[in-house]
Design an enzyme around this catalytic site. Structure first.
Site, PDB file in Angstrom:
ATOM      1  N   CYS A 142      -0.148   4.029   2.480  1.00  0.00           N
ATOM      2  CA  CYS A 142       0.199   3.631   3.859  1.00  0.00           C
ATOM      3  C   CYS A 142       1.615   4.080   4.204  1.00  0.00           C
ATOM      4  O   CYS A 142       1.896   4.487   5.334  1.00  0.00           O
ATOM      5  CB  CYS A 142       0.109   2.119   4.025  1.00  0.00           C
ATOM      6  SG  CYS A 142      -1.551   1.427   3.841  1.00  0.00           S
ATOM      7  N   CYS A 171       0.835  -1.213   0.000  1.00  0.00           N
ATOM      8  CA  CYS A 171       0.000   0.000   0.000  1.00  0.00           C
ATOM      9  C   CYS A 171       0.864   1.254   0.000  1.00  0.00           C
ATOM     10  O   CYS A 171       1.466   1.605   1.025  1.00  0.00           O
ATOM     11  CB  CYS A 171      -0.932  -0.026   1.224  1.00  0.00           C
ATOM     12  SG  CYS A 171      -1.835   1.502   1.501  1.00  0.00           S
TER      13      CYS A 171
END
Length: 321
Positions: free
Chosen positions: A83, A80
């Site tokens: 993230c 991700c």
């Protein structure tokens, strides 16, 4: 983007999960100890205020700990890209808070029970951050955001917790100065946040552009717009094919630009910057200018003082001159 709605009504009670976790521990003890291994030491890579949490340690590190100190839980994954933008911001702010709250990080790929629990809360995307206070879980942030917005959202969260009587009042030395209250939320920012939460990137882009039309120096809007534009570009790409094409065609400027976008969303920020600096060195004329402008646009995704930006800026200057 951070939500500015911090009502505590409807918070999820973790008591049932806590009881289930204890029963699971008892069963493992009765069977002579088991799989799962020892819990990792608190505060590993991020210092004493950042802990890595697993399916086995969530009860102790988050639920029980939240009885004495608030815990923000960061659900993330290695793949991700956003993230990897939000995570360092949260770690920095947790270190600055110096124990006023703790950051617990959950890798949902390595901890399927917690990943499933997150989905049971109705959360379908990461990064996602929950606040846990006195055993109560409150969904807090959904998506990445620039540091100033994350900082403001956390301040507003704890102010809401204090007003509900869940947190003690700040000590006298920490009271905000007169007139230092957070400004009212810009309705256009709220529009951008709502658009991001429902996955409407085009609407979010339009909202950020309106903020910048009114104030071209708004760094939060610049960073938000850069993140949205990156997401829009990558949405139409086949990541593996883009990287392969860039490797096969080092002189193709557009291929290098697309590959750098893929690397950015994958968290390979240094690789993306190095790729474009190299493309600047190899190109000339309009091609060189296109790569230079794209690299400058990627800088908007990170805080100006990020050391990776400084390093890439020096590399760009060397490549140009």
């Amino acid at each position: 983007m951070p939500s500015r709605d911090f009502s505590l009504h409807g918070a999820i009670d973790l008591g049932a999960r806590q009881a289930a976790a204890r029963k699971q521990q008892e069963r493992r003890a009765q069977s002579g100890g088991a799989a799962g291994g020892a819990a990792p030491a608190a505060g590993a890579p991020g210092g004493p205020y950042v802990v890595d949490v697993t399916d086995q340690t969530f009860n102790t590190e988050v639920v029980e700990r939240s009885q004495s100190v608030p815990v923000l839980v960061d659900f993330w994954a290695e793949w991700c890209g956003p993230c990897k933008q939000l995570g360092p911001i949260l770690e920095k702010l947790a270190t600055e808070a110096a124990g006023k709250w703790i950051l617990a990080k959950v890798d949902i790929d390595a901890n399927p029970q917690l990943g499933a629990y997150m989905q049971q809360m109705g959360v379908r995307g990461i990064p996602f951050v929950a606040a846990v206070v006195a055993g109560q879980l409150l969904p807090f942030l959904n998506g990445a955001a620039p540091e100033p917005q994350v900082r403001q959202a956390i301040d507003q969260l704890f102010e809401a917790l204090r007003s509900e009587g869940i947190l003690p009042d700040a000590p006298a030395g920490e009271q905000p100065a007169a007139g230092a209250a957070a400004p009212a939320a810009d309705p256009v920012y709220s529009e951008a946040e709502e658009a991001l939460q429902r996955g409407d990137l085009d609407a979010a882009k339009g909202a950020f552009e309106r903020v910048l039309a009114a104030d071209p120096r708004d760094d939060q809007a610049k960073q938000g717009l850069a993140l949205v534009e990156l997401s829009l570009r990558v949405r139409s790409l086949d990541a593996e094919r883009a990287l392969q094409e860039a490797a096969e065609k080092p002189g193709d400027v557009q291929a290098q630009i697309s590959a750098s976008d893929v690397e950015m969303v994958s968290g390979r920020i240094d690789d993306a910057f190095d790729r474009l600096v190299g493309a600047v060195r190899r190109s000339a004329g309009d091609d060189r200018d296109a790569v230079r402008k794209h690299l400058l646009s990627l800088f908007e995704l990170l805080p100006p003082d990020d050391p990776r930006v400084g390093k890439a800026r020096r590399g760009l200057q060397s490549a140009l001159f």
